[in-house]
Design a protein around this motif. Sequence first.
Motif, PDB file in Angstrom:
ATOM      1  N   TYR A  82       0.857  -1.180   0.000  1.00 27.76           N
ATOM      2  CA  TYR A  82       0.000   0.000   0.000  1.00 27.76           C
ATOM      3  C   TYR A  82       0.895   1.233   0.000  1.00 27.76           C
ATOM      4  CZ  TYR A  82      -4.185  -2.711   1.121  1.00 27.76           C
ATOM      5  OH  TYR A  82      -5.238  -3.576   1.071  1.00 27.76           O
ATOM      6  N   VAL A  83       0.541   2.216  -0.822  1.00 26.46           N
ATOM      7  CA  VAL A  83       1.215   3.504  -0.849  1.00 26.46           C
ATOM      8  C   VAL A  83       0.236   4.495  -0.214  1.00 26.46           C
ATOM      9  CG1 VAL A  83       2.226   5.297  -2.287  1.00 26.46           C
ATOM     10  CG2 VAL A  83       2.499   2.880  -2.935  1.00 26.46           C
ATOM     11  N   LEU A  84       0.557   4.949   0.988  1.00 26.88           N
ATOM     12  CA  LEU A  84      -0.313   5.840   1.752  1.00 26.88           C
ATOM     13  C   LEU A  84       0.062   7.288   1.454  1.00 26.88           C
ATOM     14  CD1 LEU A  84      -2.495   6.215   3.974  1.00 26.88           C
ATOM     15  CD2 LEU A  84      -0.626   6.059   5.651  1.00 26.88           C
ATOM     16  N   CYS A  85      -0.814   7.990   0.744  1.00 30.11           N
ATOM     17  CA  CYS A  85      -0.554   9.379   0.366  1.00 30.11           C
ATOM     18  C   CYS A  85      -0.820  10.310   1.544  1.00 30.11           C
ATOM     19  CB  CYS A  85      -1.442   9.779  -0.810  1.00 30.11           C
ATOM     20  SG  CYS A  85      -1.028   8.920  -2.341  1.00 30.11           S
ATOM     21  N   GLY A  86       0.127  11.202   1.796  1.00 31.68           N
ATOM     22  CA  GLY A  86       0.030  12.137   2.910  1.00 31.68           C
ATOM     23  C   GLY A  86      -0.956  13.262   2.656  1.00 31.68           C
ATOM     24  N   ILE A  87      -1.286  13.963   3.734  1.00 31.34           N
ATOM     25  CA  ILE A  87      -2.257  15.059   3.668  1.00 31.34           C
ATOM     26  C   ILE A  87      -1.558  16.420   3.567  1.00 31.34           C
ATOM     27  CG2 ILE A  87      -4.057  13.775   4.857  1.00 31.34           C
ATOM     28  CD1 ILE A  87      -3.343  15.374   7.404  1.00 31.34           C
ATOM     29  N   ASP A  88      -0.330  16.412   3.095  1.00 37.94           N
ATOM     30  CA  ASP A  88       0.439  17.655   3.029  1.00 37.94           C
ATOM     31  C   ASP A  88       0.193  18.461   1.756  1.00 37.94           C
ATOM     32  OD1 ASP A  88       1.693  15.522   1.664  1.00 37.94           O
ATOM     33  OD2 ASP A  88       3.614  16.552   1.692  1.00 37.94           O
ATOM     34  N   ILE A  89      -0.815  18.099   0.998  1.00 41.20           N
ATOM     35  CA  ILE A  89      -1.181  18.877  -0.186  1.00 41.20           C
ATOM     36  C   ILE A  89      -2.525  19.546   0.081  1.00 41.20           C
ATOM     37  CG2 ILE A  89       0.133  17.406  -1.761  1.00 41.20           C
ATOM     38  CD1 ILE A  89      -2.504  16.122  -2.632  1.00 41.20           C
ATOM     39  N   PRO A  90      -2.824  20.638  -0.617  1.00 40.14           N
ATOM     40  CA  PRO A  90      -4.085  21.358  -0.350  1.00 40.14           C
ATOM     41  C   PRO A  90      -5.325  20.515  -0.660  1.00 40.14           C
ATOM     42  CG  PRO A  90      -2.583  22.710  -1.663  1.00 40.14           C
ATOM     43  CD  PRO A  90      -1.990  21.333  -1.592  1.00 40.14           C
TER      44      PRO A  90
ATOM     45  N   GLU B  75       4.587   5.440   3.381  1.00 36.67           N
ATOM     46  CA  GLU B  75       3.948   6.754   3.336  1.00 36.67           C
ATOM     47  C   GLU B  75       4.719   7.652   2.382  1.00 36.67           C
ATOM     48  OE1 GLU B  75       2.330   8.365   7.182  1.00 36.67           O
ATOM     49  OE2 GLU B  75       3.606   6.763   7.986  1.00 36.67           O
ATOM     50  N   VAL B  76       3.985   8.389   1.546  1.00 39.48           N
ATOM     51  CA  VAL B  76       4.616   9.320   0.620  1.00 39.48           C
ATOM     52  C   VAL B  76       4.075  10.721   0.874  1.00 39.48           C
ATOM     53  CG1 VAL B  76       5.043   7.554  -1.119  1.00 39.48           C
ATOM     54  CG2 VAL B  76       2.947   8.884  -1.250  1.00 39.48           C
ATOM     55  N   GLN B  77       4.967  11.697   0.793  1.00 37.18           N
ATOM     56  CA  GLN B  77       4.595  13.096   0.982  1.00 37.18           C
ATOM     57  C   GLN B  77       5.419  13.949   0.039  1.00 37.18           C
ATOM     58  OE1 GLN B  77       4.500  14.489   5.024  1.00 37.18           O
ATOM     59  NE2 GLN B  77       3.554  12.618   5.781  1.00 37.18           N
TER      60      GLN B  77
ATOM     61  N   LEU C 203       6.269  10.379  -6.287  1.00 37.90           N
ATOM     62  CA  LEU C 203       6.544   9.373  -7.315  1.00 37.90           C
ATOM     63  C   LEU C 203       7.855   8.657  -7.026  1.00 37.90           C
ATOM     64  CD1 LEU C 203       5.838   8.028 -10.049  1.00 37.90           C
ATOM     65  CD2 LEU C 203       7.111   9.894 -11.152  1.00 37.90           C
ATOM     66  N   THR C 204       8.892   9.394  -6.710  1.00 38.65           N
ATOM     67  CA  THR C 204      10.206   8.799  -6.440  1.00 38.65           C
ATOM     68  C   THR C 204      10.132   7.821  -5.275  1.00 38.65           C
ATOM     69  OG1 THR C 204      11.347  10.738  -7.317  1.00 38.65           O
ATOM     70  CG2 THR C 204      12.597   9.322  -5.818  1.00 38.65           C
ATOM     71  N   CYS C 205       9.457   8.207  -4.212  1.00 35.15           N
ATOM     72  CA  CYS C 205       9.325   7.348  -3.033  1.00 35.15           C
ATOM     73  C   CYS C 205       8.506   6.095  -3.357  1.00 35.15           C
ATOM     74  CB  CYS C 205       8.683   8.132  -1.895  1.00 35.15           C
ATOM     75  SG  CYS C 205       8.588   7.225  -0.346  1.00 35.15           S
ATOM     76  N   ALA C 206       7.403   6.282  -4.070  1.00 33.90           N
ATOM     77  CA  ALA C 206       6.552   5.144  -4.430  1.00 33.90           C
ATOM     78  C   ALA C 206       7.284   4.188  -5.363  1.00 33.90           C
ATOM     79  CB  ALA C 206       5.254   5.634  -5.074  1.00 33.90           C
ATOM     80  N   VAL C 207       8.000   4.716  -6.339  1.00 35.38           N
ATOM     81  CA  VAL C 207       8.756   3.864  -7.273  1.00 35.38           C
ATOM     82  C   VAL C 207       9.805   3.052  -6.510  1.00 35.38           C
ATOM     83  CG1 VAL C 207      10.465   3.929  -9.141  1.00 35.38           C
ATOM     84  CG2 VAL C 207       8.319   5.198  -9.367  1.00 35.38           C
ATOM     85  N   ALA C 208      10.492   3.677  -5.569  1.00 28.08           N
ATOM     86  CA  ALA C 208      11.499   2.941  -4.793  1.00 28.08           C
ATOM     87  C   ALA C 208      10.854   1.774  -4.043  1.00 28.08           C
ATOM     88  CB  ALA C 208      12.206   3.885  -3.820  1.00 28.08           C
ATOM     89  N   ALA C 209       9.692   2.012  -3.444  1.00 25.04           N
ATOM     90  CA  ALA C 209       9.009   0.950  -2.691  1.00 25.04           C
ATOM     91  C   ALA C 209       8.489  -0.149  -3.618  1.00 25.04           C
ATOM     92  CB  ALA C 209       7.867   1.546  -1.879  1.00 25.04           C
ATOM     93  N   ILE C 210       7.934   0.251  -4.759  1.00 22.93           N
ATOM     94  CA  ILE C 210       7.411  -0.741  -5.706  1.00 22.93           C
ATOM     95  C   ILE C 210       8.558  -1.532  -6.319  1.00 22.93           C
ATOM     96  CG2 ILE C 210       6.194  -1.022  -7.912  1.00 22.93           C
ATOM     97  CD1 ILE C 210       4.495   1.458  -7.055  1.00 22.93           C
ATOM     98  N   ASP C 211       9.642  -0.867  -6.686  1.00 22.02           N
ATOM     99  CA  ASP C 211      10.820  -1.576  -7.238  1.00 22.02           C
ATOM    100  C   ASP C 211      11.356  -2.575  -6.219  1.00 22.02           C
ATOM    101  OD1 ASP C 211      10.635  -0.236  -9.627  1.00 22.02           O
ATOM    102  OD2 ASP C 211      12.458   0.972  -9.327  1.00 22.02           O
ATOM    103  N   ALA C 212      11.359  -2.213  -4.946  1.00 18.68           N
ATOM    104  CA  ALA C 212      11.829  -3.142  -3.922  1.00 18.68           C
ATOM    105  C   ALA C 212      10.987  -4.411  -3.897  1.00 18.68           C
ATOM    106  CB  ALA C 212      11.806  -2.464  -2.534  1.00 18.68           C
ATOM    107  N   VAL C 213       9.686  -4.249  -4.110  1.00 17.45           N
ATOM    108  CA  VAL C 213       8.789  -5.406  -4.162  1.00 17.45           C
ATOM    109  C   VAL C 213       8.989  -6.199  -5.454  1.00 17.45           C
ATOM    110  CG1 VAL C 213       6.362  -6.085  -4.348  1.00 17.45           C
ATOM    111  CG2 VAL C 213       7.037  -4.396  -2.648  1.00 17.45           C
TER     112      VAL C 213
END
Length: 180
Positions: A115-123, A156-158, A165-175
């Motif tokens: 799961y990629v949990l998107c943070g609430i740091d965007i408007p 978690e991505v923020q 995208l960079t954080c999610a790609v790193a996690a998905i590539d690891a899988v």
Amino acid sequence: MSPNAAPIVRVVVTGSECTGKSTLTDMLAKYYGVPYVEEYLRKYFVEHDGELTLEDALPIAKGQLEAELAVEAKRPPFLLCDTNMLSSAVYNKYYYKNNPEWIETTMDERVYTLYVLCGIDIPWEDDGQRDRPLERGRMQKLFKKELENRCVSFVEVQGTRQERLTCAVAAIDAVLFGRC
């Protein structure tokens, strides 16, 4: 699936409302060149004039699952989902204090790899469906708690779109490739 076939990797982008899930899912789909499962609730919400009750929980969850199965049938390298039934579970418990047993059972039986949990740091943006701008922090805690209670793997991505995208790609590539 043949007995020797590897199980499909399923990646879900999730989080509270208005956290950039659809945007990130689209970016990931383009990055990897894979189809993705759209959020079924959006279509259902419009078709039902925005009036939902607990009775809608099962049709929404089943519609989301049917959409996942349709994309899985195309045999992509991995399944990428813009939300899944976890969102149904969180929102059902929040709005209705209940979650149908079918959703719980199906969530227990169906394995999601990451799961990629998107943070609430965007408007927060009003799109006619989103209704709790002041509750995002609370909802985000409920999403994180649900992920933790289910003992599933998540990251978690923020930050900016590119940072997410960079954080999610790193996690998905690891899988996918066994690297960090």
